[in-house]
Design an enzyme around this catalytic site. Sequence first.
Site, short mmCIF file in Angstrom:
data_model
loop_
_atom_site.label_atom_id
_atom_site.label_comp_id
_atom_site.label_asym_id
_atom_site.label_seq_id
_atom_site.Cartn_x
_atom_site.Cartn_y
_atom_site.Cartn_z
N ARG A 1 -2.13 10.42 0.41
CA ARG A 1 -3.53 10.54 0.83
C ARG A 1 -3.92 11.97 1.23
O ARG A 1 -4.93 12.50 0.76
CB ARG A 1 -3.71 9.59 2.02
CG ARG A 1 -5.09 9.39 2.47
CD ARG A 1 -5.09 8.38 3.62
NE ARG A 1 -5.27 7.03 3.12
CZ ARG A 1 -5.60 5.99 3.89
NH1 ARG A 1 -5.78 6.15 5.18
NH2 ARG A 1 -5.76 4.80 3.38
N GLU B 1 0.84 -1.20 0.00
CA GLU B 1 0.00 0.00 0.00
C GLU B 1 0.87 1.24 0.00
O GLU B 1 2.06 1.18 0.33
CB GLU B 1 -0.93 0.00 1.22
CG GLU B 1 -2.11 -0.92 1.05
CD GLU B 1 -3.10 -0.85 2.20
OE1 GLU B 1 -2.96 0.03 3.07
OE2 GLU B 1 -4.00 -1.69 2.23
N HIS C 1 -9.89 10.31 4.34
CA HIS C 1 -9.66 9.44 3.19
C HIS C 1 -10.10 10.22 1.95
O HIS C 1 -11.16 10.85 1.98
CB HIS C 1 -10.50 8.16 3.33
CG HIS C 1 -10.07 7.08 2.39
ND1 HIS C 1 -10.37 7.12 1.04
CD2 HIS C 1 -9.34 5.96 2.57
CE1 HIS C 1 -9.85 6.06 0.46
NE2 HIS C 1 -9.22 5.34 1.35
N ARG D 1 -1.60 8.65 10.28
CA ARG D 1 -1.53 7.19 10.37
C ARG D 1 -1.01 6.56 9.09
O ARG D 1 -1.41 6.95 7.99
CB ARG D 1 -2.95 6.66 10.63
CG ARG D 1 -3.05 5.15 10.72
CD ARG D 1 -4.50 4.74 10.82
NE ARG D 1 -5.19 4.92 9.56
CZ ARG D 1 -5.88 3.97 8.92
NH1 ARG D 1 -5.97 2.77 9.45
NH2 ARG D 1 -6.48 4.22 7.78
N HIS E 1 -11.88 9.70 8.37
CA HIS E 1 -11.64 8.26 8.31
C HIS E 1 -11.12 7.68 9.61
O HIS E 1 -11.55 6.62 10.05
CB HIS E 1 -10.60 8.03 7.20
CG HIS E 1 -10.39 6.59 6.85
ND1 HIS E 1 -11.42 5.73 6.53
CD2 HIS E 1 -9.24 5.85 6.75
CE1 HIS E 1 -10.91 4.53 6.26
NE2 HIS E 1 -9.61 4.58 6.40
C1 LIG Z 1 -14.29 1.85 5.73
C2 LIG Z 1 -13.07 1.64 6.58
C3 LIG Z 1 -11.97 0.98 6.07
C4 LIG Z 1 -10.84 0.75 6.87
N1 LIG Z 1 -9.80 0.02 6.37
C5 LIG Z 1 -8.76 -0.30 7.20
C6 LIG Z 1 -7.74 -1.19 6.75
O1 LIG Z 1 -7.76 -1.69 5.64
N2 LIG Z 1 -6.72 -1.49 7.64
C7 LIG Z 1 -6.66 -0.96 8.90
O2 LIG Z 1 -5.71 -1.26 9.64
N3 LIG Z 1 -7.63 -0.12 9.34
C8 LIG Z 1 -8.68 0.20 8.53
N4 LIG Z 1 -9.67 1.03 8.99
C9 LIG Z 1 -9.61 1.50 10.39
C10 LIG Z 1 -9.95 0.34 11.33
O3 LIG Z 1 -11.02 -0.39 10.78
C11 LIG Z 1 -10.35 0.82 12.71
O4 LIG Z 1 -9.44 1.75 13.19
C12 LIG Z 1 -10.43 -0.35 13.69
O5 LIG Z 1 -11.27 -1.34 13.16
C13 LIG Z 1 -10.94 0.10 15.04
O6 LIG Z 1 -11.16 -1.05 15.84
P1 LIG Z 1 -11.70 -0.89 17.31
O7 LIG Z 1 -11.83 -2.26 17.87
O8 LIG Z 1 -10.89 0.10 18.03
O9 LIG Z 1 -13.15 -0.19 17.13
P2 LIG Z 1 -14.41 -0.65 16.29
O10 LIG Z 1 -14.11 -1.77 15.39
O11 LIG Z 1 -14.98 0.57 15.68
O12 LIG Z 1 -15.41 -1.17 17.42
C14 LIG Z 1 -15.97 -0.26 18.35
C15 LIG Z 1 -17.20 -0.89 18.97
O13 LIG Z 1 -17.65 -0.13 20.09
C16 LIG Z 1 -19.07 -0.05 20.05
N5 LIG Z 1 -19.47 1.13 20.84
C17 LIG Z 1 -19.18 2.43 20.59
N6 LIG Z 1 -19.72 3.21 21.56
C18 LIG Z 1 -20.35 2.38 22.44
C19 LIG Z 1 -21.09 2.59 23.63
N7 LIG Z 1 -21.32 3.81 24.13
N8 LIG Z 1 -21.60 1.51 24.28
C20 LIG Z 1 -21.42 0.26 23.79
N9 LIG Z 1 -20.74 0.01 22.64
C21 LIG Z 1 -20.20 1.06 21.99
C22 LIG Z 1 -19.37 0.05 18.58
O14 LIG Z 1 -20.70 -0.23 18.29
C23 LIG Z 1 -18.38 -0.98 18.02
O15 LIG Z 1 -18.89 -2.27 18.14
C24 LIG Z 1 -10.81 1.25 8.20
C25 LIG Z 1 -11.91 1.93 8.71
C26 LIG Z 1 -13.04 2.12 7.92
C27 LIG Z 1 -14.21 2.84 8.51
#
Ligand SMILES: Cc1cc2nc3c(=O)[nH]c(=O)nc-3n(C[C@H](O)[C@H](O)[C@H](O)COP(=O)(O)OP(=O)(O)OC[C@H]3O[C@@H](n4cnc5c(N)ncnc54)[C@H](O)[C@@H]3O)c2cc1C
Length: 523
Positions: free
Chosen positions: A294, A120, A248, A390, A355
Amino acid sequence: MVKNKKQYCDLLVIGSGIAGLSMAIVAAEQGLDVIVINKEASLDESNTYYAQGGIVSRGKDDTPQLLIDDIMQAGDGISNLEAVTILATEGPALVEEFLVKKVGVPFSRSEKGELAYAKEASHSSRRILYSKDTTGRQIEESLIQWAGKIEHIHLFTNYTAIDLLTIPHHSTNPLSLYREPQAIGAYVLNNAAEKVEMIFSSYTCLATGGLGRTYLHTTNPACATGDGFAMADRAGARLINMEYIQFHPTSLFHKDADGFLISEAMRGEGARLMTKDHVPFMERYSPLADLAPRDEVSRAIYEEMISRGDAYVYLDIASYTQIDIKKRFPHIYEKCLSLGIDILKGPIPVVPAAHYSCGGVQVDSWGRTSLKNLYAVGEVSATGIHGANRLASTSLLEGLIWGVKAGQHIAAHFDKEKLYKESEIPAWQPPEKEEEVDPALIQQDWLSIKSTMWNYVGIIRTIKRLERGRADLSYLRNRIDDFYRRAHLAPMVLDLRNGIQTALMVAEAAFSNRNSRGAHFLE
Ligand SMILES: Cc1cc2nc3c(=O)[nH]c(=O)nc-3n(C[C@H](O)[C@H](O)[C@H](O)COP(=O)(O)OP(=O)(O)OC[C@H]3O[C@@H](n4cnc5c(N)ncnc54)[C@H](O)[C@@H]3O)c2cc1C
């Protein structure tokens, strides 16, 4: 389902993305009783589910130092070397052991059956593991399946954390003032019953993901309203680097697209950006034209939109590529077609979109925050890895590593002794006379937050815009806080309260930082 108004556990994890689930799995496998909640109706709903590109590992000609250098460069000089070194040295083995061998994520493989690695932008090596263009979904589903088999993990959907329970703040005992402040669980809303319950836990972890939904255009799903940042702030934990929001360059512009991401790999395959009247413009902004980094591309698109008064630009792949578009981008092709856009025949309307949040709740190398017994993992946390910006595909890995490390740390130092009496902590007090919620008011407030963030705290910032944004958001926050104190609690009220508080934190941080750096671009 939670049956009683009070629940007890060793560890409460708020959020079920990659970070929260990894932590829960590790802690529960060491014997801890873990509750995981997600405010959405479906356990897999998260940013993690929508990740397309992949997760950083170690490619064939790769070394930890090469990855460290790439991350430090992307972070524009202010990444935390200690955290970056952990990610680069421990990460690849963990991906192999935990994701590939243990939970069995079906990453794409070569014809010989070996793991396939993608490259990438801004990575000096081919080191990204992926699963077609739905990597996040495969990871999330594998983790849920694994977690579901562990007896000590209780997974609750439709439960929204309202606020962290902390002492001395929530204690009615005046002597609690002399104790070290600490987290002891959370007030949570049972969305379906519209009732507030209490979860008492020895340790609590924020794994609530990002804040993209505070912007008009975002790639983030509806859950990303910044709840964890706001809850941590209200509980007195330290947050850092909140001004660094990564945009993004290309999300699909369509009223029903909901921020669907159009992969940067399309420009890698020859696609070109052009104005609404089909004039390519990237040469005017960078010698690398459409292959510029980006940030530069996002700013160029934004400049074109602002100066021409256009709501979007076009990305044309059909006219410029030799590849089989349908085979290379099956998910994007299908999604666009379902909205009446045939990418084989014409250009795709796109707009940049918020993003990723590089900053958040400050944590150490074990995920500990500044508040005792409160951990934070994943996007809501700030390990310092991302500095001012990032490097693509590092966030899933950061969520995995810190989830695992935080789970290990709690299990190794587990201390069940309670420094408070439960009777000191009062049940939730609803307002004397609850006001019914008018969704039209909520919608309008969201629109104000999102456009203020987009226009004044967005891709290109000026002191004047930030000053205006801060003032407008501050006025809105007072109004929303007042409304919150009287409202009948519903998830949409909680989202709004957290959204405005988090948006204001970003605006304040951006206003205070007069150095244009990384994702904080000051004109
Ligand atoms: C479209 C897209 C593409 C991406 N592509 C990439 C990629 O290719 N590679 C990469 O490394 N990163 C990528 N990212 C970034 C990456 O996906 C995220 O940074 C990462 O998944 C975050 O993981 P997390 O476990 O911290 O949070 P999340 O996966 O967002 O999980 C957070 C959880 O907390 C819950 N929650 C929030 N508030 C509350 C509350 N008050 N009470 C109860 N539950 C709550 C939500 O519902 C969710 O289930 C991408 C992001 C997006 C949006």
